[in-house]
Motif scaffolding. Structure first.
Motif: not given
Lengths: 837, 331
Positions: A826-827, B128, B124, B118, B120, B115, A829-830
């Motif tokens: 996921v990170l 996670a 999602v 940031l 996202l 997160l 992806d960011l």
């Protein structure tokens, strides 16, 4: 060809026609109704009244696709692209993908066509690069180039040269000439006088949604055209009122000169040169008008000032003190208020009440201790709205029910309540009725008289001139001139905003523009595709495993790895298409188990002694497909987020599963079924064979078929897909259905491998499948991902699981490692998305 | 620019949407009545449902902004295991361990929030971290439950205050606090604005990022607190605690009528949603004995516990669609 469509408030009773082989220029100020007219022709909007005729036949355009089918090609000024897809594919999607055998995409032709179109351009554009990495100018160039290459009867170009260099414009003019000779009708919208007089056969001038003049180009002259655009009554008015206006303004000027500077900008610049080195001073009680074309840097300056964008250099001073503004909250604390340009998108919360919208920015003032006081909020908003003359039924009614003018007064009221020291108004009277318009103008004067410094951004020249003490004209992100109303001709101001009339052939201009662009062009690096990195990761892990674990390379372990990985890979491939199409399906774990159960139960039926295995497989797959289609249908019909639908359906499928099995284990399946997965064909394990065939089919579907590419298009940009005539509904049905079918296949494969199943089978698998897809480079936001990446992602997860077992790590750490991997993905992806931008 | 138009739905639709949860409650009560379940038996299930309900209160605030938190169940497991391990292995006093558990919940929530801020999607992020926190709980525990917690601590989860189980008291307090924060503070006003139009909220100087960070932090803290009560009730720290709680909590919020897309709903609705879902679930749990003979049919149709998931899943979707429609569609 002739067309006429009156109607929408933005366009009143306008008739407009284009003959074959004619260039008809459409001119007018911003907001004059040009865009509305273009949208009608392009099929984006429908006229309220009136009709359109194409070659004498009445036509009705229900969608942009209808328009395209009839040969009407439109290049919108700021059309969205499929950012994650290649340039070549973007070009092909806007005209419809070339087909090969009806179903598959003729990829060769996509590339050939794209290269052919791009070859005409001076700029070297790599058509395999994702569209998101093109500069604004390049994007526009590509769109224009695609449009002129198409077989069209009518081409509509909206400001086609606004982002092009001189040489590119030259190329475009040659193309237009070619189209004209071929008998294509062309509607040409531009602010550039030189272009209009060079290209157009006829000119139509729009103002305030009405046609004010129309005639052959020869019958008019540049100066006359500006007058028509700006409005004749303005000059008349001015002549009469000039004396008084001049006196008044000189009074105010004297007063203003004595007032302290309230706002000072020193050399303010923003990224990509949208605002370049702007310095200005606004004194208390002064109204400074900012005039210019859209994109000239006025709104961009306001965004810097209000903390919406970051400035790259320069400083802001309020009352002589430098302030740092990094957020809208900072800006408000510094005493800056901003009435945004796009009321619906940036101004109002449409479902919230008039009261809530009015007090939104100043809620801290009405608190009693820690609690909000609705009574105080009501009093404050009522007072403010009454002062503004806003008309509404009830303070608690949703603001969406008010007229545009009254909505605007509410947003204005919101900022006046904050008692700003600097008020920036961006197109405050756009889409506002005449009465509200006059009231808003009066309010501006009151506000200035109270000592506020005002920046009035407007594309309505009479408005700017009538309401400002000074007018600054913006062009290309810079201040191009300063005027004092009453001491200048409106036409002077208007022409200062237009690009210089230098002929595009002058090389100096050419290189200057190119030079500027070269500086602005961001440094691009070729990122190795994530697949390469993944493949390296998988290979490295395999080598490490082979070196550290004795039993990694044993036949037993490898077989176990292969069978396990085949199920996981197919399940990851099931998750991918839905995510690529911009959705998500968390019921695939349940569908996985349901298909296996149905398959297993059918195989145990005695009624079909011979065909049990094929019947079981068919039944399992059918149920899976049906489940996927139901998911998609519910999300589409119910307009629900797919996560809610699939969350609910996950329960339904699990419930059905336990109803069917009665909680019993399914076992003692036909031997033939077992051998499908565990037997060998030509020395290859059955599971691996199934996997290979599935990967090939998925690759064919997602990478090579028209329906597959449409999934990417819908996921990349739904609005761009709609313009290209791709329906999200159909794409979602295909994605959810196809994904569920693969999930069912994975379930049947697992059943065949194990020879038995329990009803808890596949619990939590959806998460791991989605994780494998994301690790494999599928963007959760949609539009990006490849089959090979997903396969590698699933392989990596399987290898990691295998490693944990071989290294004898407690099985209680497995979930942690997998969870960590998902989080990393996921990170990643960011980071990837940040980089792409 | 394409015009955004609101089509106001017919009044009866708005009415019926408000009525839907009440009808479902009636249905649940009718089922309980048909099964002749005693109120005392129903009450036995209440502590567990009150725990879920408390999670749903924090979740409502998040969903009002258009976000979601799927990790609350996993945070419960993580916080519970923290409590157990600190008490058993680090020999912390149980009270200190409980405070630490709540703080660990807050930390987990803060990570979610960071997160999300940031950029996202919350869906999602929390999908996670849901896997990650659950894996962490399992890893630090080595898969075993920690039992034998001090008896006076366990009392916390089993006691009654004036005849009301402590969990229900906790839910009551959470509902009250949530109601005040969401409907009577500046913070609450901002939630609705963000959920309705995030861009416009930013343009109105609403500190959107700080608010989101606070929301997910609060959600984590609440999950930690619920974990303490849950651990006390079961008398053991269980590494797989909280599994599926997030889905139940979401169902409570959606059944109450808060929109998944944000901007509309509230704590009162969620309170109703909790009561409805709890009673439906309890009724369906007793449903094994229930036989309904449809008119014109000979054999009685038996409602079994397995039907529970089907009915709840379909109810969730049906109510969500109905609410969406009742609020009007944007075309």
């Amino acid at each position: 060809m002739s067309r006429s469509f009156p109607g929408i408030a933005a366009l009143v009773d306008v008739s407009f026609d284009v003959a074959a082989g004619e260039v008809h220029a459409l001119v007018g100020e911003n907001g004059a109704g040009k865009s509305t007219l273009i949208n009608l022709v392009a099929g984006v909007l429908r006229p309220d009244t009136g009709e359109m005729l194409l070659s004498g036949e009445s036509i009705e355009l229900g969608s942009p696709v209808d328009a395209r089918r009839l040969g009407i090609v439109t290049v919108h000024q700021e059309a969205e692209l499929f950012a994650t897809l290649s340039v070549a594919e973007n070009m092909a999607l806007t005209v419809g993908l070339p087909r090969w055998g009806g179903v598959l995409v003729d990829r060769g032709r996509v590339w050939r066509e794209a290269r052919r179109v791009v070859a005409h351009l001076r700029e070297a554009i790599d058509v395999s690069r994702p569209a998101s990495r093109l500069s604004v100018a390049q994007r526009h160039l590509v769109q224009v180039a695609t449009a002129v290459e198409e077989q069209a009867r009518l081409v509509v170009l909206d400001e086609p040269t606004s982002a092009l260099s001189a040489a590119e414009s030259q190329w475009l003019f040659a193309q237009i000439e070619r189209l004209r000779r071929a008998g294509v009708g062309i509607v040409y919208v531009s602010h550039r006088q030189d272009e209009i007089f060079r290209l157009a056969d006829r000119i139509t001038v729009l103002r305030d949604g009405r046609r004010v003049w129309s005639g052959p180009t020869a019958e008019t002259a540049p100066g006359r055209l500006v007058e028509l655009m700006v409005g004749r009554e303005l000059s008349g008015c001015n002549a009469v009122n000039r004396a008084s206006t001049a006196r008044e303004s000189s009074d105010r000027a004297a007063r203003n000169a004595a007032a302290p500077p309230r706002l000072e900008l020193r050399g303010l610049s923003s990224a990509e040169g949208r605002v370049q080195n702007v310095s200005l001073t606004v004194r208390a009680g002064e109204v400074v008008g900012l005039y210019g074309l859209v994109g000239a840097g006025r709104t961009e300056l306001a965004r810097l000032l209000f903390g919406l964008d970051a400035s790259t250099s320069g400083g802001i001073l309020i009352d002589g003190r430098p302030v740092r503004i990094r957020s809208t909250a900072d800006a408000m604390r510094a005493g800056i208020a901003y009435l945004p340009e796009d009321r619906l998108r940036e101004g109002i919360c449409r479902e919230l009440s008039v009261r809530a919208n009015t007090v939104l920015a100043t809620l801290d003032r009405y608190e009693r201790g820690l609690l909000a006081s609705a009574a105080r909020e009501r009093t404050a908003s009522q007072q403010q709205l009454t002062a503004l003359g806003a008309r509404y039924r009830d303070l608690e009614q949703p603001i969406g029910e008010l007229s545009g003018g009254n909505q605007q007064k509410v947003v204005l009221g919101r900022w006046l309540l904050s008692q700003p020291r600097v008020l920036v108004l961006d197109e405050p009277t756009r889409g506002v009725d005449v009465r509200s318009k006059a009231e808003i103008h009066r309010l501006l004067a009151d506000c200035a008289a109270a000592g506020c410094a005002l920046l009035l951004i407007s594309s309505d020249l009479p408005e700017v001139l009538a309401n400002s003490d000074r007018v600054l004209v913006f062009r290309h992100g810079q201040i191009a001139g300063q005027f004092v109303p009453g001491q200048c001709m409106p036409a002077e101001v208007a022409s200062a905003a237009l690009p210089p009339n230098a002929a595009p052939t002058i090389p100096a201009t050419d290189s200057a523009i190119d030079g500027a662009r070269a500086v602005r062009r961001p440094i691009r690096r070729r990122v190795p595709p994530s697949e390469v990195g993944l493949a390296i990761g998988v290979g490295a892990l395999a080598i490490v495993l082979a070196a550290t674990a004795d039993n990694f390379l044993t036949a037993n372990n490898l077989r176990g790895l292969a069978t396990g990985a085949s199920v996981w890979t197919i399940l990851a491939l099931a998750a991918a298409p839905v995510i690529i199409a911009g959705g998500i399906d968390i019921s695939i774990g349940a569908i996985f188990a349901l298909a296996a159960a149905v398959g297993g139960l059918v195989m145990k039926l005695d009624a079909l002694p011979l065909a049990t295995v094929p019947a079981g497989i068919a039944a399992g797959l059918t149920v899976a497909l049906g489940a996927g289609l139901i998911n998609a249908a519910l999300a589409l019909v119910g307009r629900l987020h797919p996560i809610v639908v699939t969350l609910g359906m996950m329960g339904v499928y699990r419930g059905l599963l336990s109803l069917l099995t009665g909680g019993q284990t399914i076992h003692e399946l036909p031997r033939a079924f077992d051998s499908l997965a565990n037997g060998r064909i030509a020395g290859v394990n059955g599971s691996v064979l199934v996997l290979v065939v599935t990967i090939a089919a998925a690759q064919l579907w997602l990478a090579h078929s028209v329906v597959g590419r449409h999934l990417y298009a819908v996921g990349a940009s739904n609005s761009a897909a709609r313009l290209a005539g791709i329906s999200r509904g159909r794409a979602w049905l295909v994605a959810f259905g196809g994904g569920a079918l693969l999930a069912g296949l994975a379930g049947l494969l697992q059943l065949a491998q194990d020879g038995s199943m329990q009803s808890v089978m596949g619990t939590g698998y959806e998460l791991r499948a989605i994780a494998a897809a994301v690790i494999g480079g599928v963007a959760i936001s949609g539009g990006r991902g490849s089959v090979i990446g997903v396969v590698l992602g699933a392989l990596l997860l399987s290898l990691v699981s295998n490693a944990l077992v071989l290294w004898q790590i407690s099985r209680y750490h497995h979930d942690l490692v997998v969870g960590g991997l998902i989080l990393t993905a996921v990170l990643w992806d960011l980071v990837w998305r940040k980089f792409e931008r | 620019m394409a015009q955004v138009r609101t089509i106001t739905p017919p009044r009866w639709r708005q009415w019926s949407a408000a009525l839907a949860p009440w009808l479902m409650l009636l249905l649940a009560l009718a089922l309980l009545n048909a099964e002749e379940v005693k109120p005392r038996a129903v009450m036995r299930f209440w502590p567990a449902w009150a725990e879920t309900g408390t999670l749903a209160v924090a979740l409502t605030a998040i969903m009002l902004t258009g976000g979601i938190d799927l990790s609350i169940g996993s945070i419960m497991a993580l916080a519970g295991m923290t409590l157990g391990l600190l008490w058993r292995d680090a020999h912390w006093p149980i009270a200190a361990a409980a405070v630490a558990a709540v703080l660990v919940g807050g930390l987990a929530g803060a990570i979610n929030g960071a997160l999300v801020v940031l950029g996202l999607p919350s869906l999602v992020v929390t999908l996670a971290t849901m896997a990650f926190y659950a894996g962490l709980a399992l890893a630090i525990s080595g898969g075993e439950r920690i039992s034998g917690l001090p008896a006076d601590f366990c009392e916390l989860g089993r006691e009654r205050i004036a005849g009301v189980p402590t969990q229900v008291c906790l839910l009551g307090a959470a509902l009250m606090a949530g109601w005040i924060v969401v409907h009577h503070t500046r913070f609450g006003r901002y939630l609705f604005a963000i959920g309705d139009n995030r861009t416009a909220a930013t343009f109105a100087a609403v500190p959107v990022r700080r608010l989101e960070l606070a929301l997910y932090l609060a959600s984590g803290l609440v999950a930690g607190l619920v974990a303490v009560f849950y651990t006390a009730r079961t008398g053991a720290a269980i590494p797989t605690a909280g599994q599926g709680r997030e889905l139940e909590a979401i169902t409570c919020v959606v059944l109450g009528g808060t929109l998944v897309t944000g901007g509309f709903g509230g704590i009162g609705r969620t309170a109703l949603g909790i009561v409805v879902l709890a009673h439906l679930e309890i009724a369906l749990q007793f449903a094994d004995q229930l036989k309904i003979t449809l008119p014109g049919s000979d054999s009685p149709w038996q409602l079994t516990g397995q039907t529970r998931l089907i009915i709840l899943g379909m109810l969730l979707i049906a109510v969500a669609i109905w609410n969406q429609r009742a609020r009007g569609t944007r075309a």
